[in-house]
Scaffold this active site. Structure first.
Site, mmCIF file in Angstrom:
data_model
loop_
_atom_site.group_PDB
_atom_site.id
_atom_site.type_symbol
_atom_site.label_atom_id
_atom_site.label_comp_id
_atom_site.label_asym_id
_atom_site.label_seq_id
_atom_site.Cartn_x
_atom_site.Cartn_y
_atom_site.Cartn_z
ATOM 1 N N LYS A 1 79.057 -63.789 -10.084
ATOM 2 C CA LYS A 1 80.382 -63.554 -10.799
ATOM 3 C C LYS A 1 80.786 -62.285 -10.380
ATOM 4 C CE LYS A 1 79.898 -66.193 -14.920
ATOM 5 N NZ LYS A 1 78.666 -66.807 -14.910
ATOM 6 N N GLU B 1 85.937 -61.899 -21.468
ATOM 7 C CA GLU B 1 85.170 -62.736 -22.344
ATOM 8 C C GLU B 1 83.877 -63.128 -21.548
ATOM 9 O OE1 GLU B 1 86.926 -64.229 -19.870
ATOM 10 O OE2 GLU B 1 85.703 -65.412 -19.184
ATOM 11 N N SER C 1 73.043 -69.690 -7.847
ATOM 12 C CA SER C 1 74.055 -68.855 -8.432
ATOM 13 C C SER C 1 73.570 -67.536 -9.093
ATOM 14 C CB SER C 1 74.764 -69.467 -9.188
ATOM 15 O OG SER C 1 74.034 -70.247 -10.370
HETATM 16 C C1 LIG Z 1 78.232 -67.973 -15.424
HETATM 17 C C2 LIG Z 1 77.128 -68.774 -14.329
HETATM 18 C C3 LIG Z 1 77.477 -70.056 -14.050
HETATM 19 C C4 LIG Z 1 78.545 -70.890 -14.394
HETATM 20 O O1 LIG Z 1 79.747 -70.357 -14.114
HETATM 21 P P1 LIG Z 1 80.390 -71.120 -12.827
HETATM 22 O O2 LIG Z 1 81.781 -70.637 -12.871
HETATM 23 O O3 LIG Z 1 80.475 -72.878 -13.062
HETATM 24 O O4 LIG Z 1 79.873 -70.840 -11.446
HETATM 25 C C5 LIG Z 1 76.393 -70.464 -13.132
HETATM 26 N N1 LIG Z 1 75.412 -69.694 -12.840
HETATM 27 C C6 LIG Z 1 75.301 -68.381 -12.992
HETATM 28 C C7 LIG Z 1 73.830 -67.632 -12.689
HETATM 29 C C8 LIG Z 1 76.177 -67.727 -14.169
HETATM 30 O O5 LIG Z 1 76.021 -66.639 -14.437
#
Ligand SMILES: *Cc1c(COP(=O)(O)O)cnc(C)c1O
Length: 408
Positions: free
Chosen positions: A98, A120, A387
């Site tokens: 993020k 948010e 992610s």
């Molecule tokens: C917020 C988040 C997501 C989901 O958000 P996307 O916008 O779909 O990427 C996925 N993985 C992690 C670790 C997150 O913090």
């Protein structure tokens, strides 16, 4: 298979942010001027070599890019099929992808002369990323968060406060992410002259889905170069989890013109595809408008937004980013889902085999890899986007896996 540089931005929305029939700018009239101002400044910044140089310097020195592309040798052996590589976004500052977007957007806010930042947050990861870059920029920062989420994610609430942000509890409705977005939009309408809203995913009104995607494209650009260096060919399959869709589109986008690279987005299957017990918008979703965009979403026969459920707060949202809706219809990307229990199994499997504790969101992508890798041949290649890291999920996972109530 071509191994040349990727074509620049193969799929662009039209001038008003439409990806085919999806996207657009469904906002109150009072926000149109701010969205147009943001679009214009973004276009200028994109072409400004000084902005790009500063962004890349900070991505390198502050955020920790580039992230490794790691060959998961033991996990590959265990699953007994395709070679699995992990794109390690979990190693970034603040623990997830993020911050790529939060950093880009705060630099835009500074160009626009804004002095106040709002955002948010659901699980708190985007709130932490935003509070982090706001602290560094010396800007006032207010984070809207559902009261229920604040209780579930107390650790991230404390992090945001250490970083100097004010966390405002939202008590309306389900008191989770959707209500927090409503409150942030209300704040923005009221204070738009000096406030920038850092939206946390590839969602909302134009230019957000395009702009957030572009700030995350670095994931796919790096992965593409790294796999070519390592394997001298492109991967067969990309896998990423899809909440709003930002980490997935960031990985997918630079590969869209590589016809032989398949891509699968994995949504939250919750307790299974039962109304109100999942957040898999492509399983039983329909066309609708929510919080600025026209897209696939989960609604009842009267068009009312349905409740959703997922073990992972970051995937627990009723609508999906408009570019994913478009890629789905084009057949360019495919969308599957993993249930809560499949994600938990993948969470444990990767932790024990590779020594990497993934976020519960990322565990959905890993769960899909566990299903498909054994059916693929040993000379095929999968890249899974990790992610984020699982630190934020430790208390929740301990409750579910060990039936232990940890107090943090
Ligand atoms: C917020 C988040 C997501 C989901 O958000 P996307 O916008 O779909 O990427 C996925 N993985 C992690 C670790 C997150 O913090």
């Amino acid at each position: 298979m071509t191994a040349t540089a990727p074509a620049p931005l193969p799929i662009m929305p039209d001038q008003h942010g439409h990806f085919g029939p999806y996207g657009g700018m469904f906002v109150p009239e009072t926000l149109m001027a701010a969205l147009n101002e943001l679009t214009d400044e973004y276009e200028r910044a994109k072409r400004d070599p000084l902005f790009q140089a500063e962004l890349h310097r900070l991505l390198r020195e502050y955020v920790g890019r580039e992230t490794p592309l790691y060959f998961a040798e033991r996990w590959t052996e265990k699953l007994g099929g395709a070679r699995i590589y992990l794109k390690r976004e979990d190693l970034l500052h603040t623990g997830a992808h993020k911050i790529n977007n939060a950093l880009g957007q705060i630099m835009l806010a500074q160009r626009l002369g804004k002095t106040r930042i709002i955002a948010e947050t659901g699980a708190g990861q985007h709130g932490v990323a935003t509070a982090t870059v706001a602290a560094r920029a010396g800007l006032e920062c207010v984070i809207y968060m559902g009261k229920v989420d604040m209780e579930r994610q107390a650790l991230n609430v404390a992090r945001m406060r250490f970083l100097g942000a004010e966390v405002r509890a939202v008590t309306a409705g389900q008191a989770t992410l959707k209500e927090a977005v409503n409150e942030a939009m209300r704040d923005w309408v009221t204070h738009v002259r000096h406030t920038h809203y850092i939206l946390g995913t590839a969602y909302g009104a134009h230019p957000y889905p395009m702009m957030v995607r572009d700030f995350h494209r670095v994931i796919g650009l790096e992965a593409r170069r790294q796999i070519l260096e390592r394997e001298e060919r492109l991967p067969d399959l990309l896998i990423a989890c899809v909440g709003g869709g930002s980490n997935a589109i960031g990985l997918f986008h630079p590969f869209l013109n590589d016809a032989n690279v398949r891509m699968v987005g994995v949504e939250a299957g919750g307790d299974g595809i039962i109304p109100e017990r999942h957040a898999a918008r492509f399983q039983g979703g329909r066309l609708g408008v929510l919080q600025g965009a026209k897209t696939w979403l989960l609604a009842d026969d009267d068009g009312q937004i349905q409740l959703t459920h997922s073990v992972s707060a970051g995937l627990d949202y009723a609508a999906v980013g408009p570019e994913h809706a478009w890629l789905h219809d084009l057949g360019r990307a495919e969308y599957s889902y993993a249930t809560d229990s499949e994600a938990l199994e993948a969470f444990q499997s990767l932790s024990r085999t590779e020594g990497i504790i993934p976020a519960l969101e990322s565990s959905h992508a890993l769960a899909h890899a566990m299903k498909v890798a054994p059916q693929m041949s040993k000379d095929q290649i999968i890249i899974v986007n990790v992610s984020g890291r699982g630190d934020k999920d430790v208390a929740q996972a301990a409750r579910m896996i060990f039936q232990e109530d940890l107090k943090f």
